[in-house]
Motif scaffolding. Structure first.
Motif, PDB file in Angstrom:
ATOM      1  N   SER A 106      18.941  48.774  48.569  1.00  0.00           N
ATOM      2  CA  SER A 106      18.773  50.068  48.734  1.00  0.00           C
ATOM      3  C   SER A 106      17.344  50.141  49.182  1.00  0.00           C
ATOM      4  N   ALA A 107      17.105  50.584  50.242  1.00  0.00           N
ATOM      5  CA  ALA A 107      15.676  51.220  50.310  1.00  0.00           C
ATOM      6  C   ALA A 107      15.581  52.180  49.864  1.00  0.00           C
ATOM      7  N   THR A 108      15.930  52.916  49.203  1.00  0.00           N
ATOM      8  CA  THR A 108      16.345  54.393  48.784  1.00  0.00           C
ATOM      9  C   THR A 108      15.996  54.256  47.477  1.00  0.00           C
ATOM     10  N   PHE A 109      16.362  54.034  45.987  1.00  0.00           N
ATOM     11  CA  PHE A 109      15.968  53.346  45.175  1.00  0.00           C
ATOM     12  C   PHE A 109      15.901  52.346  44.684  1.00  0.00           C
ATOM     13  N   LYS A 110      15.049  52.265  43.624  1.00  0.00           N
ATOM     14  CA  LYS A 110      14.741  50.967  43.494  1.00  0.00           C
ATOM     15  C   LYS A 110      15.365  49.982  42.107  1.00  0.00           C
ATOM     16  N   ASP A 111      16.073  51.795  41.426  1.00  0.00           N
ATOM     17  CA  ASP A 111      16.608  51.477  40.467  1.00  0.00           C
ATOM     18  C   ASP A 111      18.209  51.954  40.526  1.00  0.00           C
ATOM     19  N   ALA A 112      19.503  50.837  41.801  1.00  0.00           N
ATOM     20  CA  ALA A 112      20.063  51.421  42.150  1.00  0.00           C
ATOM     21  C   ALA A 112      21.160  51.085  40.951  1.00  0.00           C
ATOM     22  N   PRO A 113      22.043  52.257  40.922  1.00  0.00           N
ATOM     23  CA  PRO A 113      23.369  52.535  40.252  1.00  0.00           C
ATOM     24  C   PRO A 113      24.160  50.899  40.473  1.00  0.00           C
ATOM     25  N   GLY A 114      23.898  49.787  39.707  1.00  0.00           N
ATOM     26  CA  GLY A 114      24.820  48.933  39.859  1.00  0.00           C
ATOM     27  C   GLY A 114      23.964  47.405  40.535  1.00  0.00           C
ATOM     28  N   GLY A 115      22.541  47.963  40.791  1.00  0.00           N
ATOM     29  CA  GLY A 115      22.063  47.391  40.618  1.00  0.00           C
ATOM     30  C   GLY A 115      21.806  46.592  41.831  1.00  0.00           C
ATOM     31  N   GLN A 116      20.153  46.076  42.175  1.00  0.00           N
ATOM     32  CA  GLN A 116      20.803  44.742  43.868  1.00  0.00           C
ATOM     33  C   GLN A 116      20.470  43.926  43.198  1.00  0.00           C
ATOM     34  N   VAL A 117      21.184  43.644  44.821  1.00  0.00           N
ATOM     35  CA  VAL A 117      21.395  42.266  45.030  1.00  0.00           C
ATOM     36  C   VAL A 117      21.001  41.289  46.218  1.00  0.00           C
ATOM     37  N   LEU A 118      20.377  40.688  45.417  1.00  0.00           N
ATOM     38  CA  LEU A 118      19.533  40.184  46.787  1.00  0.00           C
ATOM     39  C   LEU A 118      20.438  39.359  48.099  1.00  0.00           C
ATOM     40  N   GLY A 119      21.429  38.246  47.611  1.00  0.00           N
ATOM     41  CA  GLY A 119      22.072  37.286  48.394  1.00  0.00           C
ATOM     42  C   GLY A 119      21.679  36.501  48.897  1.00  0.00           C
ATOM     43  N   PRO A 120      22.392  36.119  49.979  1.00  0.00           N
ATOM     44  CA  PRO A 120      21.953  35.220  50.735  1.00  0.00           C
ATOM     45  C   PRO A 120      21.093  35.759  51.555  1.00  0.00           C
ATOM     46  N   THR A 121      19.574  35.851  51.970  1.00  0.00           N
ATOM     47  CA  THR A 121      18.861  36.404  53.183  1.00  0.00           C
ATOM     48  C   THR A 121      17.757  35.507  53.618  1.00  0.00           C
ATOM     49  N   PHE A 122      17.373  35.543  54.279  1.00  0.00           N
ATOM     50  CA  PHE A 122      16.444  35.806  55.102  1.00  0.00           C
ATOM     51  C   PHE A 122      15.228  35.934  55.117  1.00  0.00           C
ATOM     52  N   ASP A 123      15.188  37.612  54.397  1.00  0.00           N
ATOM     53  CA  ASP A 123      14.175  38.852  54.384  1.00  0.00           C
ATOM     54  C   ASP A 123      13.098  37.522  53.375  1.00  0.00           C
ATOM     55  N   TYR A 124      13.343  37.260  52.930  1.00  0.00           N
ATOM     56  CA  TYR A 124      11.825  37.308  51.238  1.00  0.00           C
ATOM     57  C   TYR A 124      11.714  34.921  51.507  1.00  0.00           C
TER      58      TYR A 124
END
Length: 363
Positions: A106-124
């Motif tokens: 989520s780009a709206t909440f850093k501490d999103a309920p349920g947590g951020q899961v980056l997963g397989p991505t080219f973003d980083y």
């Protein structure tokens, strides 16, 4: 005429043979298998499934191999095959809230309920060629957390509890099916979303980008982007209840857009939505932006004349198979048409020359 036809047939047969030879490539190099394409070119496979409207990774991989990597040709093959399949029923609407997320941000909440899961991505990743791949280096196994795989709440649900985002309208009406009936205008939102999810990724991306540059007044936040597997259920009349018949991997994007309000309605965010087969997040985000731009009328906004706000323009030009067919037909024989045009040009030139000669004689 018979000789010409037979000659044309031989040329076409030779062209097919040459195509097969070029597809195989250097025979000293191991042939690429369908399984390799399915497992190692998954993002291409996902695009073919999404724009071909058929969820079958094996067939999509086969189409990519047959098309020599031309994804639009592969999509064409999948759509053609799809028309041969019987339709035995319809599944229940999938519950993306029950998705087992491989990726959820989520780009709206850093501490999103349920947590951020980056997963397989080219973003980083660094956009540098990795020559270790050419050398066949060992691929390290990624660590996975089973806690990330449990269903996660929707970000927009938390905004909705406080009335900060528009509520989604519930409808029991059966949505139209653009694979069985031609596109009709004005198109409702369900039909627009179907056209966008089948649309060419590059075209939809271009339309979405145009809204961010100011043509449509649309610069949203990604409220949530989630990718993962969801179960597919089907009602079985003989049993009287639904059974799970399989699962599909989907990418879903919900965008949170600018404020809206009126004298009677308080200010609140509005939504854009995208849903696509496989891991296809660029397409899903683009869909969400285009969906929001096309909703200008129902949200009581001004049409500023942006291309992305014109449903007929967007939906009529998004389909890459229709566009390809119309574009590429001009390379096929048009001998009679051209001879007609050629004769007309010669006639006009003769008439113009005669007129000039008459004018000179008159002088």
């Amino acid at each position: 005429m018979y000789v010409a036809v037979k000659g044309g047939e031989r040329a076409i047969d030779n062209a097919h043979g040459w195509l097969a030879e070029e597809r195989r490539g250097d025979r000293d190099v191991a042939e690429l298998s369908v399984a390799q394409i399915r497992e190692q070119m998954a993002l291409a496979v996902n695009r073919v499934m999404a724009e071909g409207s058929l969820y079958d990774p094996d067939l999509a991989a086969l189409a990519i191999k047959q098309a020599r990597g031309d994804l639009i040709e592969a999509i064409f093959l999948i759509r053609a095959y799809r028309t041969t399949l019987p339709r035995i029923g319809a599944s229940r609407p999938v519950d993306t809230g029950a998705m087992r997320c491989d990726r959820r941000i989520s780009a709206t909440f850093k501490d999103a309920p349920g947590g951020q899961v980056l997963g397989p991505t080219f973003d980083y990743t660094h956009r540098l060629l990795d020559f270790l791949l050419e050398a066949g280096a060992e691929v390290p196994e990624a660590e996975t957390d089973e806690a990330d795989m449990v269903p996660k709440p929707r970000i927009t649900e938390y905004l909705g509890r406080d009335g900060l985002i528009e509520a989604e309208a519930d409808s029991d009406a059966e949505p139209p099916d653009m694979t069985r009936a031609p596109m009709a205008y004005p198109a409702d939102r369900a039909l627009r979303l179907q056209a966008l999810t089948r649309g060419d990724e590059g075209f939809v991306l271009g339309m979405a980008y145009s809204t961010q540059r100011g043509y449509g007044r649309n610069h949203p936040f990604v409220g949530e982007l989630r990718i993962g597997a969801v179960p597919v259920e089907m009602e079985v009349p003989e049993l009287g209840f639904a059974i799970e018949i399989g699962e599909v991997v989907l990418t879903e994007c919900e965008s949170v857009n600018q404020f809206a309000g009126s004298k009677t309605e308080p200010a609140q965010f509005t939504r854009g939505y995208g849903l696509v087969f496989g891991q296809t997040e660029r397409k899903a985000i683009s869909m969400a932006l285009c969906d929001r731009a096309l909703r200008w009328e129902e949200l009581g906004e001004e049409n500023v004349g942006a291309p992305a706000q014109d449903a007929e323009f967007v939906l009529s030009h998004a389909d890459n198979i229709q566009a390809t067919g119309f574009l590429e037909h001009i390379k096929l024989p048009h001998y009679v048409d051209f001879q007609s045009e050629l004769e007309l040009v010669r006639k006009l030139r003769r008439e113009a020359g005669a007129a000039d000669a008459h004018a000179e004689a008159a002088e």
